[in-house]
Design a protein around this motif. Structure first.
Motif, PDB file in Angstrom:
ATOM      1  N   GLN A   1      28.351   3.705  -2.834  1.00 41.13           N
ATOM      2  CA  GLN A   1      27.070   3.735  -3.423  1.00 41.13           C
ATOM      3  C   GLN A   1      26.618   5.049  -3.917  1.00 41.13           C
ATOM      4  OE1 GLN A   1      23.990   1.271  -1.980  1.00 41.13           O
ATOM      5  NE2 GLN A   1      22.100   2.490  -3.086  1.00 41.13           N
ATOM      6  N   ALA A   2      26.631   5.513  -5.112  1.00 44.03           N
ATOM      7  CA  ALA A   2      26.031   6.804  -5.590  1.00 44.03           C
ATOM      8  C   ALA A   2      24.717   6.704  -5.705  1.00 44.03           C
ATOM      9  CB  ALA A   2      26.723   7.048  -7.012  1.00 44.03           C
TER      10      ALA A   2
ATOM     11  N   LEU B   1      20.867   9.605  -4.848  1.00 42.24           N
ATOM     12  CA  LEU B   1      20.164  10.721  -4.251  1.00 42.24           C
ATOM     13  C   LEU B   1      20.403  11.127  -3.040  1.00 42.24           C
ATOM     14  CD1 LEU B   1      18.849  13.238  -5.344  1.00 42.24           C
ATOM     15  CD2 LEU B   1      16.716  11.961  -5.000  1.00 42.24           C
ATOM     16  N   GLN B   2      20.274  10.019  -1.985  1.00 42.98           N
ATOM     17  CA  GLN B   2      20.529  10.189  -0.697  1.00 42.98           C
ATOM     18  C   GLN B   2      21.934  10.549  -0.388  1.00 42.98           C
ATOM     19  OE1 GLN B   2      17.952   8.857   2.084  1.00 42.98           O
ATOM     20  NE2 GLN B   2      19.310  10.248   3.336  1.00 42.98           N
ATOM     21  N   GLY B   3      22.777  10.090  -0.895  1.00 44.55           N
ATOM     22  CA  GLY B   3      24.181  10.337  -0.439  1.00 44.55           C
ATOM     23  C   GLY B   3      24.629  11.922  -1.092  1.00 44.55           C
ATOM     24  N   TRP B   4      23.991  12.151  -2.352  1.00 41.79           N
ATOM     25  CA  TRP B   4      24.372  13.405  -2.759  1.00 41.79           C
ATOM     26  C   TRP B   4      23.711  14.480  -1.955  1.00 41.79           C
ATOM     27  CZ3 TRP B   4      20.711  16.201  -6.908  1.00 41.79           C
ATOM     28  CH2 TRP B   4      21.663  17.614  -7.494  1.00 41.79           C
ATOM     29  N   LEU B   5      22.469  14.423  -1.487  1.00 42.72           N
ATOM     30  CA  LEU B   5      21.867  15.277  -0.335  1.00 42.72           C
ATOM     31  C   LEU B   5      22.539  15.263   0.801  1.00 42.72           C
ATOM     32  CD1 LEU B   5      18.027  14.464  -0.928  1.00 42.72           C
ATOM     33  CD2 LEU B   5      19.261  16.426  -1.934  1.00 42.72           C
ATOM     34  N   ALA B   6      22.927  14.261   1.252  1.00 40.53           N
ATOM     35  CA  ALA B   6      23.944  13.988   2.615  1.00 40.53           C
ATOM     36  C   ALA B   6      25.129  15.047   2.742  1.00 40.53           C
ATOM     37  CB  ALA B   6      24.141  12.731   3.063  1.00 40.53           C
ATOM     38  N   TYR B   7      25.782  15.021   1.291  1.00 44.99           N
ATOM     39  CA  TYR B   7      26.981  15.954   1.343  1.00 44.99           C
ATOM     40  C   TYR B   7      26.491  17.308   0.920  1.00 44.99           C
ATOM     41  CZ  TYR B   7      30.334  11.970   0.609  1.00 44.99           C
ATOM     42  OH  TYR B   7      31.178  10.738   0.610  1.00 44.99           O
ATOM     43  N   ALA B   8      25.790  17.586   0.279  1.00 41.85           N
ATOM     44  CA  ALA B   8      25.162  18.848  -0.043  1.00 41.85           C
ATOM     45  C   ALA B   8      24.914  19.415   1.351  1.00 41.85           C
ATOM     46  CB  ALA B   8      23.966  18.718  -0.976  1.00 41.85           C
ATOM     47  N   LEU B   9      24.031  18.640   2.230  1.00 40.92           N
ATOM     48  CA  LEU B   9      23.444  19.286   3.334  1.00 40.92           C
ATOM     49  C   LEU B   9      24.979  19.499   4.327  1.00 40.92           C
ATOM     50  CD1 LEU B   9      21.447  20.134   5.601  1.00 40.92           C
ATOM     51  CD2 LEU B   9      21.297  17.894   6.132  1.00 40.92           C
ATOM     52  N   ILE B  10      26.092  18.843   4.510  1.00 47.90           N
ATOM     53  CA  ILE B  10      27.137  18.913   5.372  1.00 47.90           C
ATOM     54  C   ILE B  10      27.852  20.063   4.777  1.00 47.90           C
ATOM     55  CG2 ILE B  10      29.166  17.772   5.989  1.00 47.90           C
ATOM     56  CD1 ILE B  10      26.960  16.737   7.432  1.00 47.90           C
TER      57      ILE B  10
ATOM     58  N   TYR C   1      20.916   9.296  10.297  1.00 52.17           N
ATOM     59  CA  TYR C   1      19.943  10.189   9.507  1.00 52.17           C
ATOM     60  C   TYR C   1      20.252  10.831   8.143  1.00 52.17           C
ATOM     61  CZ  TYR C   1      18.260   9.958  14.355  1.00 52.17           C
ATOM     62  OH  TYR C   1      17.935   9.395  15.716  1.00 52.17           O
ATOM     63  N   LEU C   2      21.489  10.773   7.804  1.00 53.85           N
ATOM     64  CA  LEU C   2      21.894  11.482   6.449  1.00 53.85           C
ATOM     65  C   LEU C   2      22.172  10.415   5.494  1.00 53.85           C
ATOM     66  CD1 LEU C   2      23.906  14.659   7.615  1.00 53.85           C
ATOM     67  CD2 LEU C   2      21.501  14.430   7.083  1.00 53.85           C
ATOM     68  N   SER C   3      22.734   9.284   5.879  1.00 51.92           N
ATOM     69  CA  SER C   3      23.277   8.416   4.967  1.00 51.92           C
ATOM     70  C   SER C   3      23.161   6.965   5.523  1.00 51.92           C
ATOM     71  CB  SER C   3      24.977   8.591   4.738  1.00 51.92           C
ATOM     72  OG  SER C   3      25.339   7.622   3.931  1.00 51.92           O
ATOM     73  N   PRO C   4      21.743   6.462   5.486  1.00 52.35           N
ATOM     74  CA  PRO C   4      21.460   5.256   5.835  1.00 52.35           C
ATOM     75  C   PRO C   4      21.672   4.133   4.883  1.00 52.35           C
ATOM     76  CG  PRO C   4      19.546   6.452   5.371  1.00 52.35           C
ATOM     77  CD  PRO C   4      20.507   7.409   5.318  1.00 52.35           C
ATOM     78  N   ASP C   5      21.852   4.632   3.880  1.00 56.58           N
ATOM     79  CA  ASP C   5      21.777   3.751   2.351  1.00 56.58           C
ATOM     80  C   ASP C   5      23.363   2.957   2.507  1.00 56.58           C
ATOM     81  OD1 ASP C   5      22.531   6.123   1.648  1.00 56.58           O
ATOM     82  OD2 ASP C   5      22.269   5.484  -0.412  1.00 56.58           O
ATOM     83  N   ALA C   6      24.383   3.854   2.819  1.00 53.98           N
ATOM     84  CA  ALA C   6      25.673   3.373   2.513  1.00 53.98           C
ATOM     85  C   ALA C   6      26.556   4.051   3.561  1.00 53.98           C
ATOM     86  CB  ALA C   6      26.043   3.768   1.128  1.00 53.98           C
ATOM     87  N   HIS C   7      27.618   3.571   3.845  1.00 50.55           N
ATOM     88  CA  HIS C   7      28.843   4.099   4.650  1.00 50.55           C
ATOM     89  C   HIS C   7      29.552   4.854   4.147  1.00 50.55           C
ATOM     90  CE1 HIS C   7      32.265   3.254   7.771  1.00 50.55           C
ATOM     91  NE2 HIS C   7      31.651   4.535   7.932  1.00 50.55           N
ATOM     92  N   ARG C   8      29.398   6.166   4.144  1.00 49.96           N
ATOM     93  CA  ARG C   8      30.229   7.184   3.524  1.00 49.96           C
ATOM     94  C   ARG C   8      31.045   7.973   4.458  1.00 49.96           C
ATOM     95  NH1 ARG C   8      25.043   7.489   1.241  1.00 49.96           N
ATOM     96  NH2 ARG C   8      25.127   6.784  -0.985  1.00 49.96           N
ATOM     97  N   PRO C   9      32.248   7.451   4.832  1.00 50.04           N
ATOM     98  CA  PRO C   9      33.247   8.349   5.801  1.00 50.04           C
ATOM     99  C   PRO C   9      33.580   9.581   5.459  1.00 50.04           C
ATOM    100  CG  PRO C   9      34.014   5.808   5.104  1.00 50.04           C
ATOM    101  CD  PRO C   9      32.896   6.322   4.198  1.00 50.04           C
ATOM    102  N   MET C  10      33.732   9.995   4.147  1.00 47.33           N
ATOM    103  CA  MET C  10      33.884  11.248   3.826  1.00 47.33           C
ATOM    104  C   MET C  10      32.871  12.235   4.301  1.00 47.33           C
ATOM    105  SD  MET C  10      36.443  11.787   2.277  1.00 47.33           S
ATOM    106  CE  MET C  10      36.289  13.642   1.678  1.00 47.33           C
TER     107      MET C  10
END
Length: 405
Positions: free
Chosen positions: A31-32, A34-43, A151-160
Motif C-alpha cells: 500500500q503506497a 505517506l506513512q510508508g514513504w516516511l518509513a523508507y526515508a527514515l531507514i 513503529y514505522l509501518s503500522p499501516d502495511a507489511h513492507r518487507p523491503m
C-alpha cells in the motif's frame, strides 16, 4: 581528520533519499502511503548517515572516499536486488508459500511474517526474547523486525524495510573490513577486499533478503576492526566498537555467534604472536571445547521449540536429523524429484552432511549453467556461482600462503 560533508552534497543526499523512498513505496507492491514513504526515508537516511559517520569515525588519519563509495554501493545493490526478487519471485519463482510472497527462503518468510503478526498484536515486543517462535529461536531479529513494523509501518507489511536495514548494516561492515585488511595487507589489498565484500554475489544475494547474515558478517568485521584499533593504540574506540558488535549485534541476534566472534579474534591474536602449533595445543583443545559448547547451546535453543528432549547427545542428534529433514522439505524437494527420493531413502542422520556436500558442489559455475529449474532460479544460480568461480583461486591460494608463512 576528514572535513564534514559539504552542504551541496548533503542536499543532494537528502533529495536522493526522498526520491529513493518514493520509488520504494510505489514499487514494493504494498500500500503506497505517506506513512510508508516516511518509513523508507527514515531507514535509508539513517543507514546512509551511519555509513558516513562510521567512515569518519573508523580512522582519524583519513579513509579514502572510494571506501565510502563501496559501502554506499553495497547498500544500494542489495536494496535494488531485494526489490527485483520480491516482485519477480511471485510470478516467475516456484509455487511455494515463501516465493509466492516474494521471499527467497522459507526462513526469511517465516521470521518476517511472524514479526509482522507480532507487531499487530498487543503483546510487548520484548516477549520476542522470552517467548520466541520457531522462526527465530533467539528472538533478537524477531524483536528488531517487529519494532520496525510496529513503529514505522503500522499501516502495511513492507518487507523491503528490513531488507533496507540489512543492506545498511552490510554497508557499515564494508568499512570495518577495510580497517582490518589495510592494517595487515596494505591499502591495495584493502581496496580490493572492500569491493569484493561489497559486490560478492553470495553476500549480495543473502543481503538482499530479510536474513540476519548481514548483521552477523558486520559483527565479525567490526570485531576484527576493533582488534586492529587496539593494536594501533586506539583503546577506547576499540572497546566501544567491540561492545557494540557483541551486545547490540551478535548477542541478541545469535548468542553462539559471540563465541565464534571471540574465537576469530583469538586466532588473529595467536597469528600475531606467531605461536608454534605444537606449543599451542592447549589453546586448540580449549577452542574446540568452546566450539562444542556453542554448538550445544545453539542446538538446545532451537530444538526446545520443537519439543525434543533427552540427554545432550539425544538433543543434538534430534536437532541434526530435524535440520536435515527441514532442508529437504524447504529447499531441495522442488529442485529435483530424484534427489528428494534419494533423501527419503538414506538414513536420517546422513541427510544433513549430504545436503552440506550438495550445497558445496552445487554453486560451481559449470553445474549452475546446466542445472534445470525455473529461469529466475537458474539466473540466481549462475549469479551466485560466478562469485565462487572467480574467488576459487584465492580460496585455494590463501591457506597455502598462510601455512608457508
Amino acid at each position: 581528520m576528514k572535513a564534514l560533508i559539504p552542504n551541496r552534497t548533503l542536499f543532494f543526499a537528502f533529495a536522493l533519499v526522498l526520491l529513493a523512498s518514493l520509488a520504494l513505496v510505489f514499487l514494493d507492491g504494498k500500500q503506497a502511503s505517506l506513512q510508508g514513504w516516511l518509513a523508507y526515508a527514515l531507514i535509508l537516511g539513517a543507514g546512509l548517515g551511519l555509513i558516513y559517520g562510521t567512515w569518519l569515525w573508523i580512522d582519524s588519519e583519513g579513509t579514502p572516499r572510494t571506501v565510502l563509495i563501496a559501502a554506499v554501493m553495497a547498500m544500494t545493490v542489495r536494496i535494488v536486488l531485494g526489490l527485483i526478487l520480491m516482485r519477480a519471485l511471485p510470478e516467475y519463482g516456484y509455487d511455494q508459500i515463501a516465493q509466492r510472497d516474494g521471499y527467497v527462503s522459507y526462513d526469511a518468510y517465516k521470521r518476517d511474517t511472524d514479526a509482522w503478526a507480532r507487531s499487530k498484536s498487543d503483546q510487548p515486543l520484548l516477549n520476542g526474547f522470552t517467548s520466541p517462535k520457531e522462526s527465530d529461536q533467539y528472538g533478537g531479529y524477531l524483536f528488531l523486525s517487529s519494532a520496525v513494523y510496529r513503529y514505522l509501518s503500522p499501516d502495511a507489511h513492507r518487507p523491503m524495510l528490513m531488507t533496507s536495514v540489512g543492506a545498511a548494516v552490510a554497508g557499515i561492515g564494508i568499512l570495518f573490513s577495510w580497517v582490518f585488511i589495510r592494517y595487515y595487507f596494505g591499502a591495495k589489498a584493502a581496496a580490493i577486499g572492500t569491493w569484493i565484500m561489497a559486490l560478492y554475489p553470495e553476500a549480495v544475494f543473502w543481503g538482499s533478503s530479510q536474513m540476519r547474515e548481514p548483521l552477523l558478517i558486520t559483527a565479525l568485521a567490526g570485531a576484527l576492526a576493533s582488534y586492529t584499533l587496539w593494536l594501533r593504540g586506539h583503546r577506547k574506540r576499540s572497546l566501544l566498537l567491540a561492545a557494540l558488535m557483541i551486545f547490540f549485534l551478535s548477542l541478541p541476534i545469535s548468542p553462539p555467534f559471540v563465541v565464534i566472534l571471540l574465537l576469530t579474534v583469538g586466532l588473529a591474536w595467536a597469528w600475531d604472536q606467531e605461536i608454534d602449533l605444537r606449543r599451542s595445543l592447549p589453546f586448540i583443545v580449549l577452542a574446540l571445547f568452546v566450539a562444542f559448547i556453542s554448538v550445544y547451546l545453539a542446538a538446545r535453543s532451537w530444538v526446545t521449540l520443537r519439543g525434543i528432549h533427552g540427554s545432550v547427545w539425544q538433543i543434538i542428534r534430534g536437532w541434526w536429523e530435524h535440520t536435515g529433514g527441514g532442508w529437504r522439505v524447504t529447499l531441495v524437494a522442488d529442485q529435483s524429484f530424484n534427489l528428494d527420493v534419494l533423501l527419503l531413502r538414506i538414513p536420517a542422520w546422513s541427510r544433513l552432511p549430504f545436503l552440506v556436500l550438495f550445497g558445496l558442489v552445487q554453486p560451481f559455475l559449470p553445474a549452475a549453467l546446466i542445472a534445470p529449474g525455473a529461469t529466475i532460479w537458474r539466473l540466481i544460480g549462475v549469479f551466485r556461482a560466478s562469485g565462487w568461480f572467480l574467488m576459487l583461486p584465492f580460496l585455494l591460494y590463501a591457506p597455502i600462503y598462510a601455512l608457508r608463512r
